[in-house]
Design a protein around this motif. Structure first.
Motif, PDB file in Angstrom:
ATOM      1  N   HIS A  40       0.834  -1.209   0.000  1.00 16.24           N
ATOM      2  CA  HIS A  40       0.000   0.000   0.000  1.00 16.24           C
ATOM      3  C   HIS A  40       0.867   1.256   0.000  1.00 16.24           C
ATOM      4  O   HIS A  40       0.466   2.300  -0.522  1.00 16.24           O
ATOM      5  CB  HIS A  40      -0.933  -0.012   1.203  1.00 16.24           C
ATOM      6  CG  HIS A  40      -1.940   1.085   1.219  1.00 16.24           C
ATOM      7  ND1 HIS A  40      -2.837   1.289   0.193  1.00 16.24           N
ATOM      8  CD2 HIS A  40      -2.199   2.055   2.137  1.00 16.24           C
ATOM      9  CE1 HIS A  40      -3.606   2.329   0.481  1.00 16.24           C
ATOM     10  NE2 HIS A  40      -3.233   2.814   1.649  1.00 16.24           N
ATOM     11  N   ALA A  41       2.049   1.166   0.622  1.00 14.38           N
ATOM     12  CA  ALA A  41       3.067   2.228   0.542  1.00 14.38           C
ATOM     13  C   ALA A  41       2.604   3.570   1.083  1.00 14.38           C
ATOM     14  O   ALA A  41       2.925   4.619   0.534  1.00 14.38           O
ATOM     15  CB  ALA A  41       3.554   2.389  -0.906  1.00 14.38           C
ATOM     16  N   ASP A  42       1.896   3.542   2.185  1.00 17.91           N
ATOM     17  CA  ASP A  42       1.528   4.791   2.840  1.00 17.91           C
ATOM     18  C   ASP A  42       2.761   5.328   3.572  1.00 17.91           C
ATOM     19  O   ASP A  42       3.351   4.618   4.396  1.00 17.91           O
ATOM     20  CB  ASP A  42       0.387   4.538   3.836  1.00 17.91           C
ATOM     21  CG  ASP A  42      -0.222   5.823   4.383  1.00 17.91           C
ATOM     22  OD1 ASP A  42       0.540   6.788   4.601  1.00 17.91           O
ATOM     23  OD2 ASP A  42      -1.433   5.860   4.595  1.00 17.91           O
ATOM     24  N   PRO A  43       3.188   6.571   3.315  1.00 20.96           N
ATOM     25  CA  PRO A  43       4.384   7.091   3.976  1.00 20.96           C
ATOM     26  C   PRO A  43       4.216   7.292   5.480  1.00 20.96           C
ATOM     27  O   PRO A  43       5.207   7.538   6.173  1.00 20.96           O
ATOM     28  CB  PRO A  43       4.639   8.421   3.264  1.00 20.96           C
ATOM     29  CG  PRO A  43       3.313   8.817   2.695  1.00 20.96           C
ATOM     30  CD  PRO A  43       2.620   7.533   2.351  1.00 20.96           C
ATOM     31  N   ALA A  44       2.965   7.191   5.982  1.00 17.57           N
ATOM     32  CA  ALA A  44       2.728   7.274   7.423  1.00 17.57           C
ATOM     33  C   ALA A  44       2.558   5.895   8.049  1.00 17.57           C
ATOM     34  O   ALA A  44       2.157   5.795   9.211  1.00 17.57           O
ATOM     35  CB  ALA A  44       1.491   8.129   7.709  1.00 17.57           C
ATOM     36  N   ALA A  45       2.874   4.835   7.304  1.00 20.95           N
ATOM     37  CA  ALA A  45       2.747   3.472   7.821  1.00 20.95           C
ATOM     38  C   ALA A  45       4.073   2.986   8.384  1.00 20.95           C
ATOM     39  O   ALA A  45       5.157   3.364   7.917  1.00 20.95           O
ATOM     40  CB  ALA A  45       2.266   2.532   6.717  1.00 20.95           C
ATOM     41  N   GLU A  46       3.987   2.128   9.382  1.00 21.71           N
ATOM     42  CA  GLU A  46       5.178   1.708  10.118  1.00 21.71           C
ATOM     43  C   GLU A  46       5.992   0.636   9.402  1.00 21.71           C
ATOM     44  O   GLU A  46       7.236   0.687   9.391  1.00 21.71           O
ATOM     45  CB  GLU A  46       4.763   1.190  11.507  1.00 21.71           C
ATOM     46  CG  GLU A  46       4.219   2.247  12.442  1.00 21.71           C
ATOM     47  CD  GLU A  46       2.744   2.595  12.208  1.00 21.71           C
ATOM     48  OE1 GLU A  46       2.228   3.509  12.880  1.00 21.71           O
ATOM     49  OE2 GLU A  46       2.100   1.927  11.342  1.00 21.71           O
ATOM     50  N   LEU A  47       5.345  -0.363   8.821  1.00 16.23           N
ATOM     51  CA  LEU A  47       6.100  -1.481   8.252  1.00 16.23           C
ATOM     52  C   LEU A  47       6.974  -1.087   7.062  1.00 16.23           C
ATOM     53  O   LEU A  47       8.099  -1.586   6.944  1.00 16.23           O
ATOM     54  CB  LEU A  47       5.147  -2.622   7.881  1.00 16.23           C
ATOM     55  CG  LEU A  47       4.647  -3.443   9.072  1.00 16.23           C
ATOM     56  CD1 LEU A  47       3.624  -4.485   8.626  1.00 16.23           C
ATOM     57  CD2 LEU A  47       5.808  -4.134   9.788  1.00 16.23           C
TER      58      LEU A  47
END
Length: 290
Positions: free
Chosen positions: A116-123
């Motif tokens: 998904h590559a959300d820049p606010a995601a941790e993984l």
């Protein structure tokens, strides 16, 4: 709201899923845990003609250590938290602590979050700090992409429409390495306003021999703080060294402001979190436990 009409496929093998992507990739969306996609569908921000549900592809759900750590893309985040095989890569658990709530981690998948590559995601940030390799398959064959090359921009990766992320591979951490993940959100479980992951390796005298720092919420993708990393190598990681990391991180990034925090606020926040992460990682390295 409810999703727009779509056709639905539920493959039970990787080969079947890749065949569907070969036939319908441009018009299809892949459903893994659904924690990000389902809201987009419900608000009709995503309107695919076809949904390919991977929840029956059990062969993609595993955590194995064979020197490196291998994580199947359909591994639930909660399963990775509990996996004994991942104990030697504690940054994963440190990052997963910040991911939503346990109900979300019970359903969300490792591969789904990364793809998904959300820049606010941790993984994605943790994978960047750990120099992960992403293994991607299609009917045409397989390829491997380093984490630093995998993320293109906000919600965009190098995965082609007919390809599927099938596995994440993490190399072993060297002896004398400590890790830490620091994040700030208005409430636990909210999207983070900023964060940092640190991997610090010390020699017997306490001098840093290698450092990796990946930043969350600092750019459209997870961002390695290369200048700050270089500043740590060859020095003892104390408060002065950590403050230099903070200075270099804050000077190097240009985060986007919004109603939750201005660009200047986020710049200072990410710098401060990088300082904290470096100090915590170094303390764990000195204590012999990452």
């Amino acid at each position: 709201m409810k999703p727009a009409r779509f056709d639905y496929d539920a493959p039970t093998s990787l080969d079947e899923a890749l065949g569907l992507l070969a036939d319908h990739g441009e018009e299809a969306k892949v459903l893994a845990g659904g924690q990000s996609l389902v809201p987009l569908l419900n608000f009709r921000l995503a309107r695919p003609d076809r949904l390919i549900d991977l929840n029956g592809v059990d062969e993609l759900a595993y955590v194995r250590a064979d020197g490196s750590l291998r994580i199947g893309a359909m591994t639930r985040q909660a399963a990775l938290e509990r996996a004994d095989a991942a104990a030697a890569w504690p940054l994963l658990g440190q990052a997963l602590h910040w991911v939503g709530h346990f109900q979300i981690r019970n359903r969300g998948t490792v591969g789904g979050s990364v793809a998904h590559a959300d820049p606010a995601a941790e993984l994605p940030v943790a994978c960047t700090a750990l120099d992960a390799t992403m293994h991607v398959h299609s009917r045409q064959g397989a390829r491997s992409v380093a984490a630093r090359d995998f993320f293109v921009t906000h919600l965009t990766t190098t995965i082609e429409p007919d390809e599927l992320l099938v596995e994440l591979e993490l190399p072993p951490l060297p002896p004398g390495t400590g890790t830490a993940f620091e994040e700030y959100a208005r409430r636990h479980g909210d999207f983070a306003l900023g964060g940092a992951a640190a991997v610090v390796t010390l020699d017997g005298s306490g001098t840093c021999t290698a450092a990796r720092i990946a930043l969350l919420g600092a750019a459209p993708t997870p961002l390695r703080a290369s200048e700050a990393e270089a500043a740590l190598v060859g020095v003892r990681v104390d408060e002065a060294a950590a403050q230099e990391v903070e200075r270099r991180v804050s000077a190097a990034i240009s985060p986007t402001g919004d109603i939750h925090g201005s660009a200047d606020y986020r710049r200072g926040l990410v710098g401060a979190l990088a300082r904290r992460a470096v100090l915590a990682a170094a303390a764990r390295a000195k204590g012999g436990a990452a």
